[in-house]
Design a protein around this motif. Structure first.
Motif, PDB file in Angstrom:
ATOM      1  N   VAL A 211       0.856  -1.184   0.000  1.00 35.38           N
ATOM      2  CA  VAL A 211       0.000   0.000   0.000  1.00 35.38           C
ATOM      3  C   VAL A 211       0.895   1.238   0.000  1.00 35.38           C
ATOM      4  N   PHE A 212       0.653   2.138  -0.927  1.00 39.14           N
ATOM      5  CA  PHE A 212       1.346   3.433  -0.939  1.00 39.14           C
ATOM      6  C   PHE A 212       0.354   4.481  -0.443  1.00 39.14           C
ATOM      7  N   CYS A 213       0.814   5.299   0.472  1.00 36.88           N
ATOM      8  CA  CYS A 213      -0.069   6.324   1.016  1.00 36.88           C
ATOM      9  C   CYS A 213       0.541   7.683   0.723  1.00 36.88           C
ATOM     10  N   LEU A 214      -0.075   8.421  -0.183  1.00 32.99           N
ATOM     11  CA  LEU A 214       0.442   9.730  -0.577  1.00 32.99           C
ATOM     12  C   LEU A 214      -0.179  10.789   0.334  1.00 32.99           C
ATOM     13  N   GLU A 215       0.649  11.523   1.051  1.00 28.83           N
ATOM     14  CA  GLU A 215       0.142  12.451   2.072  1.00 28.83           C
ATOM     15  C   GLU A 215       0.699  13.854   1.909  1.00 28.83           C
ATOM     16  N   GLY A 216      -0.142  14.859   1.961  1.00 26.92           N
ATOM     17  CA  GLY A 216       0.337  16.218   2.169  1.00 26.92           C
ATOM     18  C   GLY A 216       0.859  16.317   3.597  1.00 26.92           C
ATOM     19  N   ASP A 217       1.841  17.182   3.843  1.00 29.39           N
ATOM     20  CA  ASP A 217       2.390  17.235   5.211  1.00 29.39           C
ATOM     21  C   ASP A 217       1.363  17.748   6.218  1.00 29.39           C
ATOM     22  N   GLY A 218       0.483  18.659   5.765  1.00 29.93           N
ATOM     23  CA  GLY A 218      -0.563  19.134   6.665  1.00 29.93           C
ATOM     24  C   GLY A 218      -1.524  18.016   7.020  1.00 29.93           C
ATOM     25  N   SER A 219      -1.973  17.288   6.026  1.00 31.24           N
ATOM     26  CA  SER A 219      -2.915  16.181   6.248  1.00 31.24           C
ATOM     27  C   SER A 219      -2.288  15.099   7.123  1.00 31.24           C
ATOM     28  N   MET A 220      -0.998  14.876   6.927  1.00 33.70           N
ATOM     29  CA  MET A 220      -0.281  13.820   7.653  1.00 33.70           C
ATOM     30  C   MET A 220      -0.377  14.012   9.166  1.00 33.70           C
ATOM     31  N   MET A 221      -0.405  15.297   9.595  1.00 35.49           N
ATOM     32  CA  MET A 221      -0.326  15.565  11.032  1.00 35.49           C
ATOM     33  C   MET A 221      -1.636  15.270  11.779  1.00 35.49           C
ATOM     34  N   TYR A 222      -2.706  14.961  11.041  1.00 38.38           N
ATOM     35  CA  TYR A 222      -3.977  14.728  11.728  1.00 38.38           C
ATOM     36  C   TYR A 222      -4.039  13.365  12.399  1.00 38.38           C
ATOM     37  N   THR A 223      -3.537  12.349  11.708  1.00 36.48           N
ATOM     38  CA  THR A 223      -3.706  10.975  12.207  1.00 36.48           C
ATOM     39  C   THR A 223      -2.398  10.198  12.100  1.00 36.48           C
ATOM     40  N   LEU A 224      -1.338  10.889  12.497  1.00 31.90           N
ATOM     41  CA  LEU A 224       0.021  10.357  12.435  1.00 31.90           C
ATOM     42  C   LEU A 224       0.176   9.021  13.172  1.00 31.90           C
ATOM     43  N   GLN A 225      -0.658   8.828  14.201  1.00 33.62           N
ATOM     44  CA  GLN A 225      -0.525   7.630  15.042  1.00 33.62           C
ATOM     45  C   GLN A 225      -0.718   6.343  14.273  1.00 33.62           C
ATOM     46  N   SER A 226      -1.273   6.435  13.059  1.00 32.12           N
ATOM     47  CA  SER A 226      -1.436   5.227  12.228  1.00 32.12           C
ATOM     48  C   SER A 226      -0.109   4.500  12.060  1.00 32.12           C
ATOM     49  N   LEU A 227       0.978   5.277  11.999  1.00 35.67           N
ATOM     50  CA  LEU A 227       2.288   4.667  11.746  1.00 35.67           C
ATOM     51  C   LEU A 227       2.631   3.643  12.824  1.00 35.67           C
ATOM     52  N   TRP A 228       2.267   3.963  14.043  1.00 37.18           N
ATOM     53  CA  TRP A 228       2.570   3.046  15.155  1.00 37.18           C
ATOM     54  C   TRP A 228       1.837   1.715  14.952  1.00 37.18           C
ATOM     55  N   THR A 229       0.572   1.796  14.566  1.00 37.49           N
ATOM     56  CA  THR A 229      -0.198   0.561  14.319  1.00 37.49           C
ATOM     57  C   THR A 229       0.414  -0.211  13.145  1.00 37.49           C
ATOM     58  N   GLN A 230       0.848   0.523  12.121  1.00 36.37           N
ATOM     59  CA  GLN A 230       1.472  -0.148  10.964  1.00 36.37           C
ATOM     60  C   GLN A 230       2.737  -0.884  11.393  1.00 36.37           C
ATOM     61  N   ALA A 231       3.521  -0.268  12.279  1.00 32.78           N
ATOM     62  CA  ALA A 231       4.739  -0.921  12.755  1.00 32.78           C
ATOM     63  C   ALA A 231       4.389  -2.141  13.606  1.00 32.78           C
ATOM     64  N   ARG A 232       3.445  -1.971  14.487  1.00 36.19           N
ATOM     65  CA  ARG A 232       3.066  -3.063  15.391  1.00 36.19           C
ATOM     66  C   ARG A 232       2.533  -4.270  14.633  1.00 36.19           C
ATOM     67  N   GLU A 233       1.769  -3.997  13.562  1.00 38.02           N
ATOM     68  CA  GLU A 233       1.166  -5.096  12.785  1.00 38.02           C
ATOM     69  C   GLU A 233       2.032  -5.489  11.587  1.00 38.02           C
ATOM     70  N   SER A 234       3.216  -4.908  11.457  1.00 35.50           N
ATOM     71  CA  SER A 234       4.130  -5.188  10.328  1.00 35.50           C
ATOM     72  C   SER A 234       3.417  -5.062   8.987  1.00 35.50           C
ATOM     73  N   LEU A 235       2.740  -3.968   8.786  1.00 34.11           N
ATOM     74  CA  LEU A 235       1.966  -3.792   7.552  1.00 34.11           C
ATOM     75  C   LEU A 235       2.848  -3.219   6.447  1.00 34.11           C
ATOM     76  N   ASP A 236       2.634  -3.712   5.241  1.00 30.92           N
ATOM     77  CA  ASP A 236       3.452  -3.281   4.096  1.00 30.92           C
ATOM     78  C   ASP A 236       2.927  -1.964   3.531  1.00 30.92           C
ATOM     79  N   VAL A 237       3.175  -0.897   4.245  1.00 34.30           N
ATOM     80  CA  VAL A 237       2.693   0.418   3.824  1.00 34.30           C
ATOM     81  C   VAL A 237       3.890   1.344   3.614  1.00 34.30           C
TER      82      VAL A 237
END
Ligand SMILES: Cc1ncc(C[n+]2csc(CCOP(=O)(O)OP(=O)(O)O)c2C)c(N)n1
Length: 513
Positions: A405-431
């Protein structure tokens, strides 16, 4: 079996086997019930991640996930992405814990008008009466969510811990989608045959994947009509070997210009093209004032069946559509700009990947310039509430293990729900998350001008610049267990994209603009 166990068993029996959760004290019994091996629970560190992930999951699986949210405030934190999910017609079962019934009268701190918070964004809403009704209510919630609805089941603590007996009813099969009536098809077929000018077919929702674009392509080949999507679509299958759907532009002037030649617009699972916002001196309706709109299928109806019937009526079924040819874009070199960025993406996308697009200004050219990339799917934000991208990417990756999965993010948009990255790391998701660091809310500069204000004054400009202090996305990602890299040239960007495909798990690329 207590109520919470009956609830979880009923969800599993109904095919809901993933729960994006952010629990609290009132959900401890539900948490204990989640130990059922049939349920995969995924911790999200903000409720907007949980609701957005459930949206992404539904889009890819076409089957709902559950969320677990903590009373009114937990639900409120998740509302913006529930709004986006609702607009995308993604079904979700929200399980929202509430105080024990006898405790509510004391107005403890977390007491709120929970149903009042849930109602505006829930198609289906129920506070269960008690443990004995929980399985039945859960089955109803699953049925609603399968039918593309937001279902919110409020779960008082005593319903969780009460005795539910053996009740565990399985929901009935999902509803059949209505096929549009024959006279509507006949009307559109007659109109297309007799049209005195160009006709545009606007496709949405499920007609943008599977056989939908192909049938539309046959109709286009047989009749000369054009085929497009709205600016935002919940899921599109595209790329080489598929039928390319044009995209109606975002900005009103460009959209009006695009639609100017068409005197007939046929809508399939959508309505007529409407501007995202109103601007002084510009219309809300984007079509030419003399254009007529013909609804072939309403949202929720079976648009593919409608297209099939229309193709039959027009004798288009045996005609080959114009298949998108593979365009092998060269790896771009040098400066990073929207065009070189789009070319780098087009060259790097592996077959069958998923592209979640919240790139706003930087990604404006991406759709056109990636049309001939290897076959892939794109998910866009239907509700306009930013912060949709990283959660939706998380949910899509949970639903489609094995696909990058590729997730294209504006830097402003990115700051709203940044915590997703932690879940992606925890679940070893290919993002692979790509942040376009232009250090501003660039789209708002354009909107400021569009409203007639020209160049912003210093105070207004400050409200659209996010450069002080500088956001270090590589460091932010590292802090959540996601490795990252920063790129400053188009060739480095391309190389980083390719590299990310060869490494399991999540990664982040900060694109310096
Ligand atoms: C929940 C929500 N809050 C605010 C907005 C208004 N808004 C739209 S775009 C935007 C800025 C986006 O910035 P960025 O992601 O960096 O993209 P860029 O504008 O730079 O292309 C804002 C604040 C919104 N759409 N949704």
């Amino acid at each position: 079996m207590n109520g919470a166990e009956a609830l979880v068993s009923t969800l599993i029996a109904g095919g809901v086997n993933t729960c994006f959760a952010n629990p609290g004290t009132s959900e401890m019994h539900f948490l204990s019930a989640l130990d059922n091996p049939g349920m995969k629970s995924v911790l999200c560190l903000f409720e907007g991640v949980a609701t957005g992930a459930a949206d992404g999951y539904f889009r890819m699986k076409e089957s709902p996930a559950a969320t677990l949210l903590h009373l009114g405030p937990g639900l409120a934190n998740g509302l913006a992405n529930l709004h986006n999910a609702r607009r995308a017609r993604s079904g979700i079962v929200n399980v929202v814990g509430d105080h024990v019934t006898t405790h509510l009268q004391y107005d403890a701190p977390l007491t709120s008008d929970l149903e009042g918070i849930a109602r505006p964004l829930s198609h289906w809403l129920r506070t269960t009466d008690g443990a004995h009704t929980l399985a039945h209510d859960a089955a109803q919630a699953v049925a609603a969510a399968r039918d593309c609805q937001i279902a919110t089941l409020v779960l008082p603590g005593d319903a969780s811990w009460g005795d539910a007996g053996e009740v565990c009813s399985s929901p009935a099969a999902g509803p059949v989608r209505a096929v549009p009536p024959a006279d509507r098809i006949d009307h559109v077929a007659r109109m297309i045959r007799n049209a005195d000018g160009p006709v545009l077919l606007v496709l949405a929702d499920r007609t943008c994947r599977g056989r939908g674009p192909e049938i539309a392509g046959k109709i286009a080949a047989a009749t000369g009509c054009s085929i497009a999507t709205q600016f935002f679509t919940n899921r599109i299958e595209r790329g080489a070997g598929r039928v390319t759907l044009e995209r109606i532009p975002y900005f009103v002037e460009a959209a009006v210009d695009y639609l100017k030649p068409f005197r007939h617009i046929v809508t399939v699972e959508t309505g007529e093209p409407i501007a995202f916002f109103a601007y002084p001196g510009w219309p809300s309706q984007l079509k030419h004032p003399e254009a007529q709109v013909h609804s072939l299928a309403l949202p929720g109806e079976d648009g593919k069946a409608a297209l099939d019937m229309l193709a039959d009526a027009l004798g288009a079924n045996l005609i080959a559509p114009a298949w998108q040819e593979r365009i092998q874009t060269p790896v771009p070199q040098g400066a990073l700009d929207p065009v070189s960025i789009a070319y780098a993406i087009a060259a790097a996308l592996p077959e069958n990947c998923i592209l979640v697009d919240e790139s706003l200004t930087t990604g404006r050219s991406s759709m056109t310039l990636t049309a001939g990339a290897l076959p892939h799917e794109t998910l866009q934000n239907m509700g306009g509430s930013i912060g949709f991208g990283t959660p939706v990417a998380t949910g899509a990756a949970m639903a489609c293990k094995g696909r990058r999965v590729f997730c294209l993010e504006g830097d402003g948009s990115m700051m709203y729900t940044l915590q997703s990255l932690w879940t992606q790391a925890r679940e070893s998701l290919d993002v692979t998350t790509i942040v376009f660091a232009n250090r501003k809310y660039k789209i708002l500069e354009a909107e400021y001008a569009n409203m007639g204000f020209g160049t912003p004054g210093p105070r207004a400009a400050e409200m659209m610049e996010i450069d002080q202090p500088t956001l270090d996305f590589v460091a932010l990602a590292k802090g959540m267990g996601v490795p990252g890299t920063r790129v400053e040239t188009a060739e480095d960007f391309h190389a980083a994209l390719v590299r990310s495909c060869g490494e399991a798990g999540p990664t982040l690329i900060e694109v310096t603009l």
